[in-house]
Design a protein around this motif. Structure first.
Motif, mmCIF file in Angstrom:
data_model
loop_
_atom_site.group_PDB
_atom_site.id
_atom_site.type_symbol
_atom_site.label_atom_id
_atom_site.label_comp_id
_atom_site.label_asym_id
_atom_site.label_seq_id
_atom_site.Cartn_x
_atom_site.Cartn_y
_atom_site.Cartn_z
ATOM 1 N N PRO A 49 8.724 6.550 -5.275
ATOM 2 C CA PRO A 49 8.713 7.257 -3.942
ATOM 3 C C PRO A 49 7.822 8.597 -4.715
ATOM 4 O O PRO A 49 7.776 8.960 -5.894
ATOM 5 C CB PRO A 49 10.082 7.652 -3.799
ATOM 6 C CG PRO A 49 10.740 7.513 -4.754
ATOM 7 C CD PRO A 49 10.171 6.731 -5.606
ATOM 8 N N ALA A 50 7.124 9.219 -3.639
ATOM 9 C CA ALA A 50 5.983 10.198 -3.645
ATOM 10 C C ALA A 50 6.809 11.219 -4.617
ATOM 11 O O ALA A 50 5.911 11.914 -5.438
ATOM 12 C CB ALA A 50 5.639 10.695 -2.504
ATOM 13 N N HIS A 51 7.840 11.720 -4.166
ATOM 14 C CA HIS A 51 8.536 12.924 -4.808
ATOM 15 C C HIS A 51 8.706 12.568 -6.521
ATOM 16 O O HIS A 51 8.582 13.690 -7.393
ATOM 17 C CB HIS A 51 9.731 13.263 -4.183
ATOM 18 C CG HIS A 51 10.836 12.407 -4.406
ATOM 19 N ND1 HIS A 51 11.674 12.223 -5.312
ATOM 20 C CD2 HIS A 51 11.369 11.431 -3.461
ATOM 21 C CE1 HIS A 51 12.627 11.192 -5.324
ATOM 22 N NE2 HIS A 51 12.407 10.751 -4.161
ATOM 23 N N ALA A 52 8.902 11.390 -6.772
ATOM 24 C CA ALA A 52 9.394 11.061 -8.298
ATOM 25 C C ALA A 52 7.933 10.914 -9.069
ATOM 26 O O ALA A 52 7.692 11.215 -10.024
ATOM 27 C CB ALA A 52 9.949 9.598 -8.388
ATOM 28 N N LEU A 53 6.960 10.448 -8.068
ATOM 29 C CA LEU A 53 5.738 10.375 -8.989
ATOM 30 C C LEU A 53 4.948 11.640 -9.166
ATOM 31 O O LEU A 53 4.424 11.907 -10.121
ATOM 32 C CB LEU A 53 4.563 9.351 -7.956
ATOM 33 C CG LEU A 53 3.444 9.245 -8.711
ATOM 34 C CD1 LEU A 53 3.399 8.388 -9.749
ATOM 35 C CD2 LEU A 53 2.265 8.105 -7.492
ATOM 36 N N THR A 54 5.111 12.643 -8.104
ATOM 37 C CA THR A 54 4.810 13.989 -8.428
ATOM 38 C C THR A 54 5.076 14.491 -9.780
ATOM 39 O O THR A 54 4.354 15.212 -10.340
ATOM 40 C CB THR A 54 5.226 14.633 -7.068
ATOM 41 O OG1 THR A 54 4.645 14.102 -5.933
ATOM 42 C CG2 THR A 54 4.615 16.142 -7.074
ATOM 43 N N SER A 55 6.578 14.267 -9.755
ATOM 44 C CA SER A 55 6.975 14.991 -11.108
ATOM 45 C C SER A 55 6.794 14.480 -12.304
ATOM 46 O O SER A 55 6.772 15.212 -13.342
ATOM 47 C CB SER A 55 8.584 14.799 -10.904
ATOM 48 O OG SER A 55 8.875 13.506 -11.300
ATOM 49 N N PRO A 62 -0.557 18.149 -12.296
ATOM 50 C CA PRO A 62 -0.475 18.879 -11.140
ATOM 51 C C PRO A 62 -1.838 18.449 -10.398
ATOM 52 O O PRO A 62 -1.801 18.273 -8.936
ATOM 53 C CB PRO A 62 -0.494 20.120 -11.374
ATOM 54 C CG PRO A 62 0.273 20.140 -12.775
ATOM 55 C CD PRO A 62 -0.249 19.044 -13.448
ATOM 56 N N SER A 63 -2.920 18.399 -10.972
ATOM 57 C CA SER A 63 -4.198 17.887 -10.287
ATOM 58 C C SER A 63 -4.165 16.651 -9.687
ATOM 59 O O SER A 63 -4.861 16.402 -8.532
ATOM 60 C CB SER A 63 -5.515 18.036 -11.128
ATOM 61 O OG SER A 63 -5.450 16.938 -12.243
ATOM 62 N N LEU A 64 -3.521 15.742 -10.113
ATOM 63 C CA LEU A 64 -3.163 14.486 -9.591
ATOM 64 C C LEU A 64 -1.708 14.450 -8.502
ATOM 65 O O LEU A 64 -2.081 13.589 -7.583
ATOM 66 C CB LEU A 64 -3.114 13.373 -10.598
ATOM 67 C CG LEU A 64 -4.189 13.072 -11.383
ATOM 68 C CD1 LEU A 64 -3.808 12.055 -12.594
ATOM 69 C CD2 LEU A 64 -5.453 12.582 -10.807
ATOM 70 N N ALA A 65 -1.003 15.115 -8.822
ATOM 71 C CA ALA A 65 0.154 15.228 -7.977
ATOM 72 C C ALA A 65 -0.139 15.867 -6.680
ATOM 73 O O ALA A 65 0.447 15.726 -5.909
ATOM 74 C CB ALA A 65 1.163 15.626 -8.728
ATOM 75 N N ALA A 66 -1.041 16.948 -6.615
ATOM 76 C CA ALA A 66 -1.187 17.622 -5.234
ATOM 77 C C ALA A 66 -1.230 16.926 -4.053
ATOM 78 O O ALA A 66 -0.388 17.530 -3.066
ATOM 79 C CB ALA A 66 -2.627 18.777 -5.568
ATOM 80 N N PRO A 67 -1.986 16.079 -3.964
ATOM 81 C CA PRO A 67 -1.936 15.468 -2.438
ATOM 82 C C PRO A 67 -0.456 14.817 -2.160
ATOM 83 O O PRO A 67 -0.409 14.460 -0.751
ATOM 84 C CB PRO A 67 -3.044 14.212 -2.543
ATOM 85 C CG PRO A 67 -3.791 14.671 -3.896
ATOM 86 C CD PRO A 67 -2.963 15.342 -4.812
ATOM 87 N N LEU A 68 0.270 14.612 -3.141
ATOM 88 C CA LEU A 68 1.622 13.821 -2.879
ATOM 89 C C LEU A 68 2.602 14.706 -2.538
ATOM 90 O O LEU A 68 3.673 14.518 -2.015
ATOM 91 C CB LEU A 68 1.971 12.901 -4.041
ATOM 92 C CG LEU A 68 1.223 11.966 -4.573
ATOM 93 C CD1 LEU A 68 1.874 11.300 -5.748
ATOM 94 C CD2 LEU A 68 0.962 10.988 -3.470
ATOM 95 N N THR A 69 2.424 15.935 -2.550
ATOM 96 C CA THR A 69 3.425 17.138 -2.480
ATOM 97 C C THR A 69 3.787 17.245 -0.868
ATOM 98 O O THR A 69 4.939 17.662 -0.684
ATOM 99 C CB THR A 69 3.194 18.583 -3.300
ATOM 100 O OG1 THR A 69 1.898 18.897 -2.439
ATOM 101 C CG2 THR A 69 2.898 18.333 -4.726
ATOM 102 N N SER A 70 3.102 16.933 -0.076
ATOM 103 C CA SER A 70 3.053 16.990 1.410
ATOM 104 C C SER A 70 3.846 15.738 2.049
ATOM 105 O O SER A 70 4.380 15.963 3.246
ATOM 106 C CB SER A 70 1.924 17.243 1.814
ATOM 107 O OG SER A 70 0.941 16.151 1.933
ATOM 108 N N ILE A 71 4.047 14.834 1.129
ATOM 109 C CA ILE A 71 4.783 13.673 1.690
ATOM 110 C C ILE A 71 6.435 14.006 1.450
ATOM 111 O O ILE A 71 6.873 14.013 0.306
ATOM 112 C CB ILE A 71 4.386 12.353 1.007
ATOM 113 C CG1 ILE A 71 3.140 12.053 1.073
ATOM 114 C CG2 ILE A 71 5.160 11.207 1.435
ATOM 115 C CD1 ILE A 71 2.600 10.990 0.346
ATOM 116 N N GLN A 72 7.197 14.078 2.384
ATOM 117 C CA GLN A 72 8.389 14.372 2.492
ATOM 118 C C GLN A 72 9.331 13.102 2.696
ATOM 119 O O GLN A 72 8.902 12.014 3.031
ATOM 120 C CB GLN A 72 8.972 15.391 3.614
ATOM 121 C CG GLN A 72 8.157 16.493 3.624
ATOM 122 C CD GLN A 72 8.494 17.499 4.778
ATOM 123 O OE1 GLN A 72 9.442 17.129 5.571
ATOM 124 N NE2 GLN A 72 7.605 18.414 5.212
#
Length: 443
Positions: A295-301, A305-315
Motif C-alpha cells: 500500500p502507498a503508506h508502506a511504500l512511502t516509508s 523522500p524524493s520518490l515517496a513524495a507523490p504517494l504521501t497524498s494517498i490516504q
C-alpha cells in the motif's frame, strides 16, 4: 545469467505476481517474495471454525465479469480449485435483492424495470424518470475529474447522490462520495460521460462491446453460460492464497522461488548499476527488478523522500469487520445485504447476509444465520477514535462488537443474542482515490 526479481508484499497481488513469474522459463533466475507479517494472503482471510462454519474476515466473494473476473477464474482453474467454486447465480435472491437502510427501515433497491417505476419509499419520484432525463443534462465544466457525489448530483439530482451514490461508495470503498474521484474509482462512468456526454448512454454502448480474452477456461464459459453474479470457494477465499503459496513453494525448477516471511522491508534503494538494494532487519536482497505490491503508506516509508513524495497524498481508511452467527433463520428478508447512507448512521457502513449468499459456509446440521457488519471506513476515527499502529485495543473491540449487535437489532429486528462474535480491525485497508488522483498515477 538470469535476473532476480523481488516482489514486495504477500497479499493476493504479490502472490499472483510471484506465481506467474515462477512460470517464466527464460530470463529469470530467482523470484523472492517478501512479506512483513507472518502470514500470506493479505486481506483475504477465511476463519474456519470447529463447528464447520466459515467466516470471511475480509473480502468474501469475487465477480466473474470483465477481463479481471475472467483472469481470476483462469487462475482458479490453473491452481486446480475448480471443484471448490461456489457460484451465486444472477437469479438467486442474494444477487437480486439488495437493500438500503434509510429512515429507520429497509428499502429494496430497484432490480427490475418495475422497480424503476416505483414511486415513494426510498426516492420521491421514479428512478426511471430521473434516468431518462440524464442524457439531456449538459456536461460539466470540470472535464478532468470530479467527485462521485458531485457528478451524480449534477446529472441525476441531490436525492440520488445522497441515497445511492453515498451508500454505494461506503459499500465499495468504505469512503466518502464527496471526496472520491469519479475518474479513478468509477472509470467506466467517467469514460461514458466523456465519450458520449451521457452516463447512461455511454454505459449502454460500453456493455455492447464484449471484453476480448486471449484465453477462456472452462470456468469462464460456465460462469457466462450459467450467469454467475459472484463466487467463492468451499473453504473460503483463503483457499486461493493457500493454493498460490503451495504452487510457488513447490517450484524446484528455474526460476527458483523463495518466500521470506516476517521480514518488513526497512529501505528500498536503487544503485548506480541499475539494481535495487532491499534492506531487511537481518539481511539484504539485491534485485534486478522490484514489483511493489505494498500500500502507498508502506511504500512511502521505505523510499527516498524524493520518490515517496507523490504517494504521501494517498490516504487509506480503517474498517472494522464484525462476524456474527445466530441460531436459526432470523433474517426478515432474503438478499445480499443492505447499505447505510452516512446521513442515517456514520459508523455503520452496511450489513452483509452471508448465509443467503453462501449457505455452504454455514455450520452443517443445524439452521444458523451468519452476518457481517462493516463499521468505520472514512468515518472510523470520527466515530470510534484513532487506532494505534499495530496495537490491539480490547476495549475498542468490545465497543465495536456492541455497535454491530445493536445495528442488527435496529436494522433487522433480531432481538436474540448472537452465539458467535468475531471482531477484526483492518487498519488502513482500503486506499482512497480522491479527486485528482489520476495526476499522481499519470492516468
Amino acid at each position: 545469467m538470469g535476473r532476480t526479481i523481488a516482489v514486495l508484499g504477500g497479499g493476493i497481488t504479490g502472490l499472483s505476481a510471484s506465481y506467474y513469474l515462477s512460470r517464466v522459463k527464460a530470463g529469470i533466475k530467482k523470484v523472492v517474495l517478501v512479506e512483513a507479517s507472518g502470514r500470506l494472503g493479505g486481506w483475504l482471510h477465511s476463519l474456519r471454525l470447529d463447528s464447520g462454519a466459515v467466516f470471511e474476515l475480509g473480502p468474501r466473494a469475487l465477480r466473474p465479469a470483465g477481463n479481471a473476473g475472467a483472469n481470476a477464474l483462469n487462475l482458479v482453474e490453473d491452481l486446480g480449485l475448480s471443484a471448490e467454486v461456489l457460484p451465486v447465480l444472477r437469479s438467486a435472491p442474494a444477487a437480486q435483492n439488495r437493500f438500503l437502510y434509510s429512515k429507520g427501515q429497509l428499502h429494496a433497491l430497484p432490480s427490475s424495470f418495475k422497480g424503476l417505476l416505483k414511486v415513494g419509499g426510498l426516492l420521491s419520484r421514479p428512478l426511471l424518470w430521473t434516468a431518462l432525463k440524464e442524457p439531456f443534462v449538459r456536461r460539466g465544466s470540470k472535464k478532468e475529474d470530479e467527485t462521485i457525489y458531485g457528478f451524480l448530483e449534477r446529472r441525476m439530482g441531490k436525492e440520488v447522490a445522497e441515497l445511492l451514490a453515498d451508500p454505494l461508495c461506503r459499500g465499495i470503498f468504505a469512503g466518502d462520495a464527496r471526496y472520491l474521484s469519479l475518474r479513478s474509482c468509477l472509470p467506466a462512468a467517467y469514460e461514458a460521460q466523456r465519450l458520449t456526454g451521457s452516463l447512461l448512454l455511454g454505459l449502454v454502448l460500453a456493455r455492447s462491446k464484449r471484453d476480448h480474452l486471449l484465453e477462456q477456461c472452462e470456468l469462464v464459459h460456465r460462469a457466462r453460460a450459467e450467469q454467475w453474479a459472484q463466487w467463492s470457494l468451499a473453504r473460503g477465499l483463503s483457499s486461493l492464497p493457500e493454493a498460490l503459496t503451495r504452487a510457488i513453494s513447490s517450484s524446484d525448477q528455474q526460476p527458483y522461488s523463495e518466500i521470506v516471511l516476517g521480514e518488513p522491508v526497512q529501505a528500498l534503494r536503487f544503485t548506480g548499476n541499475g539494481q535495487a538494494e532491499i534492506t531487511l532487519p537481518e539481511s539484504k536482497i539485491i534485485a534486478d527488478h522490484v514489483i511493489s505490491c505494498l500500500p502507498a503508506h508502506a511504500l512511502t516509508s521505505i523510499l527516498h523522500p524524493s520518490l515517496a513524495a507523490p504517494l504521501t497524498s494517498i490516504q487509506s481508511v480503517t474498517v472494522a469487520v464484525v462476524n456474527l452467527e445466530y441460531p436459526g433463520n432470523v433474517l426478515p428478508v432474503q438478499g445480499f445485504g443492505h447499505l447505510v447512507p452516512s446521513s442515517e448512521e456514520k459508523g455503520v457502513l452496511g450489513i452483509i447476509y452471508d448465509s443467503d449468499a453462501f449457505p455452504s459456509h454455514n455450520r452443517p446440521g443445524t439452521a444458523t444465520t451468519r452476518l457481517t457488519v462493516m463499521l468505520g471506513g472514512a468515518w472510523f476515527e470520527e466515530v470510534f477514535g484513532e487506532v494505534g499502529e499495530g496495537k490491539r485495543d480490547k476495549s475498542r473491540e468490545y465497543f465495536l462488537r456492541c455497535e454491530a449487535v445493536s445495528a442488527v437489532v435496529r436494522h433487522l429486528g433480531v432481538m436474540i443474542p448472537p452465539s458467535v462474535v468475531k471482531t477484526s480491525v483492518h487498519q488502513n485497508c482500503i486506499p482512497q482515490y480522491h479527486e485528482g488522483h489520476w495526476k499522481i498515477v499519470g492516468k
